[in-house]
Write a protein that holds these residues in place. Structure first.
Motif, PDB file in Angstrom:
ATOM      1  N   ALA A 170       3.536   3.166   4.364  1.00  0.00           N
ATOM      2  CA  ALA A 170       3.697   1.861   4.297  1.00  0.00           C
ATOM      3  C   ALA A 170       2.767   1.492   2.943  1.00  0.00           C
ATOM      4  O   ALA A 170       3.494   0.643   2.151  1.00  0.00           O
ATOM      5  CB  ALA A 170       3.018   0.940   5.473  1.00  0.00           C
ATOM      6  N   HIS A 171       1.902   2.130   2.786  1.00  0.00           N
ATOM      7  CA  HIS A 171       1.063   1.865   1.244  1.00  0.00           C
ATOM      8  C   HIS A 171       1.927   2.587   0.471  1.00  0.00           C
ATOM      9  O   HIS A 171       2.153   1.824  -0.799  1.00  0.00           O
ATOM     10  CB  HIS A 171      -0.138   2.707   1.300  1.00  0.00           C
ATOM     11  N   LEU A 172       2.554   3.618   0.411  1.00  0.00           N
ATOM     12  CA  LEU A 172       3.555   4.337  -0.590  1.00  0.00           C
ATOM     13  C   LEU A 172       4.704   3.476  -0.755  1.00  0.00           C
ATOM     14  O   LEU A 172       5.078   2.921  -2.195  1.00  0.00           O
ATOM     15  CB  LEU A 172       4.078   5.720  -0.035  1.00  0.00           C
ATOM     16  N   TYR A 175       3.598  -0.027  -2.825  1.00  0.00           N
ATOM     17  CA  TYR A 175       3.244   0.176  -4.214  1.00  0.00           C
ATOM     18  C   TYR A 175       4.461   0.553  -4.935  1.00  0.00           C
ATOM     19  O   TYR A 175       4.486   0.011  -6.210  1.00  0.00           O
ATOM     20  CB  TYR A 175       2.186   1.416  -4.381  1.00  0.00           C
ATOM     21  N   LEU A 176       5.103   1.389  -4.654  1.00  0.00           N
ATOM     22  CA  LEU A 176       6.545   1.691  -5.270  1.00  0.00           C
ATOM     23  C   LEU A 176       7.163   0.554  -5.635  1.00  0.00           C
ATOM     24  O   LEU A 176       7.652   0.245  -6.734  1.00  0.00           O
ATOM     25  CB  LEU A 176       7.250   2.807  -4.241  1.00  0.00           C
ATOM     26  N   TRP A 177       7.692  -0.292  -4.797  1.00  0.00           N
ATOM     27  CA  TRP A 177       8.435  -1.641  -4.852  1.00  0.00           C
ATOM     28  C   TRP A 177       7.784  -2.555  -5.760  1.00  0.00           C
ATOM     29  O   TRP A 177       8.252  -3.341  -6.239  1.00  0.00           O
ATOM     30  CB  TRP A 177       8.804  -1.904  -3.514  1.00  0.00           C
ATOM     31  N   ALA A 178       6.296  -2.873  -5.531  1.00  0.00           N
ATOM     32  CA  ALA A 178       5.426  -3.582  -6.390  1.00  0.00           C
ATOM     33  C   ALA A 178       5.753  -3.065  -7.740  1.00  0.00           C
ATOM     34  O   ALA A 178       5.881  -3.873  -8.634  1.00  0.00           O
ATOM     35  CB  ALA A 178       4.204  -3.557  -5.953  1.00  0.00           C
ATOM     36  N   CYS A 179       5.702  -1.841  -8.183  1.00  0.00           N
ATOM     37  CA  CYS A 179       5.802  -1.235  -9.438  1.00  0.00           C
ATOM     38  C   CYS A 179       7.174  -1.528 -10.035  1.00  0.00           C
ATOM     39  O   CYS A 179       7.372  -2.205 -11.026  1.00  0.00           O
ATOM     40  CB  CYS A 179       5.598   0.250  -9.516  1.00  0.00           C
ATOM     41  N   MET A 211      13.094   3.490   7.172  1.00  0.00           N
ATOM     42  CA  MET A 211      13.711   4.130   7.902  1.00  0.00           C
ATOM     43  C   MET A 211      14.145   5.748   7.429  1.00  0.00           C
ATOM     44  O   MET A 211      14.084   6.579   8.427  1.00  0.00           O
ATOM     45  CB  MET A 211      15.079   3.525   8.397  1.00  0.00           C
ATOM     46  N   PHE A 212      14.220   5.653   6.236  1.00  0.00           N
ATOM     47  CA  PHE A 212      14.398   7.244   5.816  1.00  0.00           C
ATOM     48  C   PHE A 212      13.175   7.945   5.868  1.00  0.00           C
ATOM     49  O   PHE A 212      13.147   9.101   5.938  1.00  0.00           O
ATOM     50  CB  PHE A 212      14.925   6.973   4.356  1.00  0.00           C
ATOM     51  N   LEU A 213      12.147   7.482   5.378  1.00  0.00           N
ATOM     52  CA  LEU A 213      10.736   8.290   5.519  1.00  0.00           C
ATOM     53  C   LEU A 213      10.417   8.320   6.921  1.00  0.00           C
ATOM     54  O   LEU A 213       9.848   9.512   7.230  1.00  0.00           O
ATOM     55  CB  LEU A 213       9.680   7.218   4.965  1.00  0.00           C
ATOM     56  N   GLY A 234       5.766   7.979  13.467  1.00  0.00           N
ATOM     57  CA  GLY A 234       6.780   7.560  14.390  1.00  0.00           C
ATOM     58  C   GLY A 234       7.807   6.694  13.588  1.00  0.00           C
ATOM     59  O   GLY A 234       7.830   6.489  12.362  1.00  0.00           O
ATOM     60  N   PRO A 235       8.552   5.965  14.509  1.00  0.00           N
ATOM     61  CA  PRO A 235       9.635   5.096  14.144  1.00  0.00           C
ATOM     62  C   PRO A 235       9.114   3.980  13.071  1.00  0.00           C
ATOM     63  O   PRO A 235       7.679   3.631  13.087  1.00  0.00           O
ATOM     64  CB  PRO A 235      10.099   4.576  15.204  1.00  0.00           C
ATOM     65  N   TRP A 236       9.602   3.612  12.134  1.00  0.00           N
ATOM     66  CA  TRP A 236       9.476   2.407  11.210  1.00  0.00           C
ATOM     67  C   TRP A 236       8.940   1.213  11.857  1.00  0.00           C
ATOM     68  O   TRP A 236      10.079   0.789  12.542  1.00  0.00           O
ATOM     69  CB  TRP A 236      10.392   2.295   9.972  1.00  0.00           C
ATOM     70  N   THR A 237       7.797   0.400  11.905  1.00  0.00           N
ATOM     71  CA  THR A 237       7.533  -0.504  12.849  1.00  0.00           C
ATOM     72  C   THR A 237       7.441  -1.746  12.190  1.00  0.00           C
ATOM     73  O   THR A 237       7.668  -2.054  10.847  1.00  0.00           O
ATOM     74  CB  THR A 237       6.181  -0.302  13.319  1.00  0.00           C
ATOM     75  N   TYR A 238       7.540  -2.885  12.788  1.00  0.00           N
ATOM     76  CA  TYR A 238       7.421  -4.167  12.285  1.00  0.00           C
ATOM     77  C   TYR A 238       6.243  -4.524  11.566  1.00  0.00           C
ATOM     78  O   TYR A 238       6.557  -5.146  10.416  1.00  0.00           O
ATOM     79  CB  TYR A 238       7.739  -5.157  13.430  1.00  0.00           C
ATOM     80  N   LYS A 239       5.067  -4.198  11.890  1.00  0.00           N
ATOM     81  CA  LYS A 239       3.965  -4.411  11.226  1.00  0.00           C
ATOM     82  C   LYS A 239       3.925  -3.446   9.839  1.00  0.00           C
ATOM     83  O   LYS A 239       3.411  -3.814   8.735  1.00  0.00           O
ATOM     84  CB  LYS A 239       2.788  -4.043  12.092  1.00  0.00           C
ATOM     85  N   GLU A 240       4.319  -2.060   9.893  1.00  0.00           N
ATOM     86  CA  GLU A 240       4.388  -1.637   8.549  1.00  0.00           C
ATOM     87  C   GLU A 240       5.329  -2.076   7.734  1.00  0.00           C
ATOM     88  O   GLU A 240       5.342  -2.426   6.390  1.00  0.00           O
ATOM     89  CB  GLU A 240       5.194  -0.292   8.792  1.00  0.00           C
ATOM     90  N   GLN A 241       6.447  -2.933   8.009  1.00  0.00           N
ATOM     91  CA  GLN A 241       7.426  -3.555   7.186  1.00  0.00           C
ATOM     92  C   GLN A 241       6.893  -4.884   6.488  1.00  0.00           C
ATOM     93  O   GLN A 241       7.009  -4.975   5.488  1.00  0.00           O
ATOM     94  CB  GLN A 241       8.796  -3.895   8.035  1.00  0.00           C
TER      95      GLN A 241
END
Length: 353
Positions: A170-172, A175-179, A211-213, A234-241
């Motif tokens: 989630a951090h990765l 930061y990636l899309w922020a840049c 989802m890919f990660l 595990g699965p990509w979660t709502y909180k991570e999003q």
């Protein structure tokens, strides 16, 4: 017990069968009606089996656009809170709520009037049992959920503390899309026609990346202070999003000092500007803004009256992306919302002759 139930039913409280037959109500109305119907029973008969049965009925019910409701946890929580309240507790909670929202113009005046009338006791032609049920229902919705219907429509009254949130991926992605967003917005900030990467676009693009990660990353991690930190929890979660969206959204807006630097260079012709000065000006203004935001949290974030309407679409979009939808045939179509979006997104870049 039967006479009490007949009295309440004759007063206009909908039965379970009436609720299931009514398929044209909104989700919020359905929840409220189901709460009233469940509270019809005497507290001694509200055992765990009956609660599970009522909630399961809601889960499989279909209303409005024939979309199945999956609100099991929401209804369970509201029912539990409502059943455990006494009339005196309900009165006190509603009085405190009205006093707290005296100058809250986001709290509908009609809802305030409705709560004030409930405090006055049963209305003319209203039985004491019906008034008590309505009092508990309104207390549960406004105190233990939210006094704002707009918030109740896109959020849940509970929090799953075991759902991963601040993960490495989630951090990765944040930061990636922020840049990426900051680069695009800064590059076209002073150009015409300008191109701006909005937060909603970043949200939509974050979802397939997450989802890919979740599919590709290995479950490698370390344990620090008794808590395991892994690349793939595990699965990509709502909180991570949501967490990644917040990070990306902070970086999407171009810093205001860019205009200062451009004005000094273009209009005033200042030759003494150095990269060191520009970097320090950028850091000082940005950190000052973040510092003020942190100090003002108790006034603009924590109070329940701090309702920011422009945040609601962000929450609704993330919920639409992460909350599973029922795949069913509607007018012959069996297509997810995300697939529908990408088909028209790709088609919008093609020329139709």
């Amino acid at each position: 017990m039967s006479s009490e139930k007949d009295t309440i039913d004759s007063a206009g409280i909908p039965s379970d069968q009436d609720i299931h037959q009514n398929t044209n109500r909104t989700t919020e109305d359905f929840k409220q009606l189901k709460t009233i119907a469940s509270l019809r029973r005497d507290s001694s008969s509200l055992d765990e089996k009956n609660i599970k049965g009522d909630v399961q009925d809601i889960k499989i019910a279909e209303i409005g656009d024939d979309t199945a409701l999956d609100v099991e946890n929401d209804v369970e929580l509201v029912l539990d809170k409502a059943r455990g309240l006494t009339i005196e507790e309900c009165r006190k909670l509603i009085k405190d709520l009205l006093e707290e929202h005296t100058y809250d113009y986001n709290f509908a005046a009609t809802q305030k009037d409705k709560l004030r009338k409930l405090l006055d006791g049963p209305a003319e032609g209203q039985s004491a049992e019906e008034w008590e049920i309505l009092l508990k229902k309104e207390t549960a919705l406004n105190i233990f959920y939210s006094p704002y219907p707009e918030v109740r429509a896109i959020t849940r009254p509970d929090d799953d503390v075991n759902m991963p949130c601040e993960t490495i991926r989630a951090h990765l992605l944040g930061y990636l899309w922020a840049c990426i967003g900051q680069f695009i917005n800064s590059l076209f900030n002073s150009r015409y026609p300008s191109i701006t990467l909005q937060s909603s676009v970043a949200q939509i693009l974050l979802y397939p990346c997450g989802m890919f990660l979740a599919w590709s990353l290995p479950d490698w991690g370390v344990t620090i202070f008794g808590k395991r930190h892994t690349l793939n929890p595990g699965p990509w979660t709502y909180k991570e999003q949501m967490f990644s969206t917040i990070i990306a959204n902070v970086g999407l807006t171009s810093a205001y000092c860019f205009w200062n630097i451009q004005t000094q260079q273009v209009y005033y012709g200042d030759k003494w500007l150095t990269p060191e000065y520009e970097i320090l000006l950028l850091l000082s203004t940005q950190l000052m803004g973040l510092g003020f935001a942190g100090m003002l949290r108790r006034f603009v974030v924590y109070p329940i009256q701090a309702l920011w309407p422009n945040i609601l679409p962000t929450v609704a979009l993330n919920r639409a992306l992460l909350v599973k939808e029922t795949h069913e045939s509607i007018n012959g179509w069996r297509m997810s919302r995300y697939k529908f979006f990408f088909i028209f997104l790709i088609g919008s870049f093609n020329r139709f002759r």
